[in-house]
Design a protein around this motif. Sequence first.
Motif, short mmCIF file in Angstrom:
data_model
loop_
_atom_site.label_atom_id
_atom_site.label_comp_id
_atom_site.label_asym_id
_atom_site.label_seq_id
_atom_site.Cartn_x
_atom_site.Cartn_y
_atom_site.Cartn_z
N THR A 281 0.95 10.62 -4.93
CA THR A 281 1.06 9.08 -5.20
C THR A 281 0.06 8.64 -6.08
O THR A 281 0.07 7.77 -6.80
CB THR A 281 1.64 8.26 -4.17
OG1 THR A 281 2.80 8.92 -3.25
CG2 THR A 281 2.11 6.91 -4.43
N VAL A 282 -1.13 8.96 -5.38
CA VAL A 282 -2.33 8.51 -6.09
C VAL A 282 -2.59 9.15 -7.40
O VAL A 282 -3.00 8.30 -8.37
CB VAL A 282 -3.44 8.86 -5.25
CG1 VAL A 282 -4.95 8.48 -5.94
CG2 VAL A 282 -3.49 7.92 -3.86
N PHE B 142 -0.01 3.29 -3.34
CA PHE B 142 -0.79 4.24 -2.92
C PHE B 142 -0.59 5.25 -2.05
O PHE B 142 -1.09 6.29 -1.71
CB PHE B 142 -2.12 3.56 -2.11
CG PHE B 142 -3.00 2.44 -3.06
CD1 PHE B 142 -3.98 2.63 -4.17
CD2 PHE B 142 -2.56 1.30 -2.88
CE1 PHE B 142 -4.66 1.92 -4.76
CE2 PHE B 142 -3.11 0.17 -3.75
CZ PHE B 142 -4.11 0.37 -4.54
N ALA C 274 0.37 4.99 0.98
CA ALA C 274 0.11 4.92 2.50
C ALA C 274 1.26 5.07 3.49
O ALA C 274 2.52 4.82 2.97
CB ALA C 274 -0.55 3.48 2.70
N LEU D 245 0.67 -1.23 0.18
CA LEU D 245 0.05 -0.10 0.22
C LEU D 245 0.92 1.32 0.11
O LEU D 245 0.61 2.21 -0.55
CB LEU D 245 -0.84 -0.11 1.04
CG LEU D 245 -2.47 -0.42 0.56
CD1 LEU D 245 -2.41 -1.75 0.47
CD2 LEU D 245 -3.36 -0.30 1.96
N LYS E 3 -8.47 9.38 2.09
CA LYS E 3 -8.31 8.26 3.38
C LYS E 3 -9.12 7.21 3.14
O LYS E 3 -10.20 7.15 2.45
CB LYS E 3 -8.73 9.33 4.38
CG LYS E 3 -8.12 10.48 4.81
CD LYS E 3 -8.54 11.07 6.34
CE LYS E 3 -7.67 12.19 6.59
NZ LYS E 3 -8.25 12.89 7.99
N LEU F 83 -0.73 3.29 9.21
CA LEU F 83 -1.60 2.69 8.53
C LEU F 83 -2.15 1.39 9.77
O LEU F 83 -1.54 0.86 10.15
CB LEU F 83 -1.08 1.88 7.47
CG LEU F 83 -2.39 0.98 6.75
CD1 LEU F 83 -3.29 2.03 5.99
CD2 LEU F 83 -1.58 0.03 5.67
N ILE G 233 -8.33 -0.97 -3.27
CA ILE G 233 -7.80 -1.40 -1.77
C ILE G 233 -8.61 -2.69 -1.53
O ILE G 233 -7.68 -3.29 -0.85
CB ILE G 233 -8.13 -0.21 -1.13
CG1 ILE G 233 -7.40 1.25 -1.46
CG2 ILE G 233 -8.05 -0.55 0.58
CD1 ILE G 233 -6.10 1.17 -1.05
N VAL H 121 -12.72 4.22 0.35
CA VAL H 121 -11.74 5.37 0.18
C VAL H 121 -12.74 6.69 0.04
O VAL H 121 -13.72 6.57 -0.74
CB VAL H 121 -10.95 5.32 -0.87
CG1 VAL H 121 -10.17 6.71 -1.45
CG2 VAL H 121 -9.78 4.31 -0.97
N GLU I 105 -4.51 7.30 5.70
CA GLU I 105 -4.25 8.22 4.78
C GLU I 105 -3.19 8.08 3.68
O GLU I 105 -2.43 7.42 3.75
CB GLU I 105 -3.85 9.77 5.50
CG GLU I 105 -3.89 10.88 4.40
CD GLU I 105 -3.73 12.17 5.16
OE1 GLU I 105 -3.85 13.25 4.42
OE2 GLU I 105 -3.89 12.21 6.39
N LEU I 106 -3.81 8.30 2.41
CA LEU I 106 -2.97 7.93 1.26
C LEU I 106 -2.30 9.08 0.77
O LEU I 106 -3.01 10.32 0.83
CB LEU I 106 -3.90 7.42 0.23
CG LEU I 106 -4.60 6.04 0.53
CD1 LEU I 106 -5.59 5.55 -0.70
CD2 LEU I 106 -3.81 5.03 0.95
N ASP I 107 -1.13 9.12 0.07
CA ASP I 107 -0.39 10.24 -0.27
C ASP I 107 -1.19 10.74 -1.65
O ASP I 107 -1.19 10.17 -2.73
CB ASP I 107 1.09 10.03 -0.42
CG ASP I 107 1.62 11.11 -1.14
OD1 ASP I 107 1.81 12.17 -0.44
OD2 ASP I 107 2.32 11.04 -2.24
#
Length: 246
Positions: A84-85, A53, A55, A49, A112, A60, A160, A130, A79-81
């Motif tokens: 990066t996403v 993604f 993360a 992840l 998130k 996490l 995910i 998400v 939370e995801l960056d």
Amino acid sequence: MPKTYKTEIIGYTFSELSEEVKQEIYENDDYFSESVDLSPIEDDFRTTLMKHFGADRDSLEVYYDVSYTQGSGACCVGELDVATVIKNRLGSYFAGLLNMIESGKVTIDTIKIERCGRWNYYNHEKTCRVEIKYSTSLHIDQSTWYKEITELEEMLTNAIREELCDFHSKLQDYYEETTSFETYCESMSTVSDDNDIVYTKNGNIVDPAFIENSFIIDGYQLSLDFDEDSDELYSRDMSKDRQTYI
């Protein structure tokens, strides 16, 4: 007149016990299955992840249940960056949204993974989704890019959840392998040998105090012989490598 009392105990290592006795010990040992370390599988999931993604690997929150009860599975919160996403997941299908982001008209504030469901007692993949929070400084037409944000949420949620299903499958495979009867026997044989644990024939552990100062006689197996006069069969039933404590 003083009397001398002697007790004879035929001792076995774990590997010398019968399969039936080993199976009974295995089925009654709850600690063995509870002591399985699943952290290597979880660490791989966190790394996945983080790579795909963005993360945060350490913050996490990961939850899972490897039982076969209702609601077992895996889920996570974190939370995801955003960068990066956008880099890994916004392809040509989201061209309208990507254009709005690059032009500064729309800002993705957070992406998130959140728990979902009003009453959530389970840990399977459908108990998280998400959610994207965004802001815009202009009164602009939302007809195209807003729909794409909603679709991006669904796409990320499904991605995910696929990772969670794969993660849970690996957890179960690892758990089954490390708690199998064969693995248990290998582990217990090593523990028995390393710690000089002595078992009785029916699988009970002999208290070391009973045999601390005893004489040990190695067991052996004699060949079967027939008495020539009576044709009666004589044998001595002591299996090789078993030990008698006197």
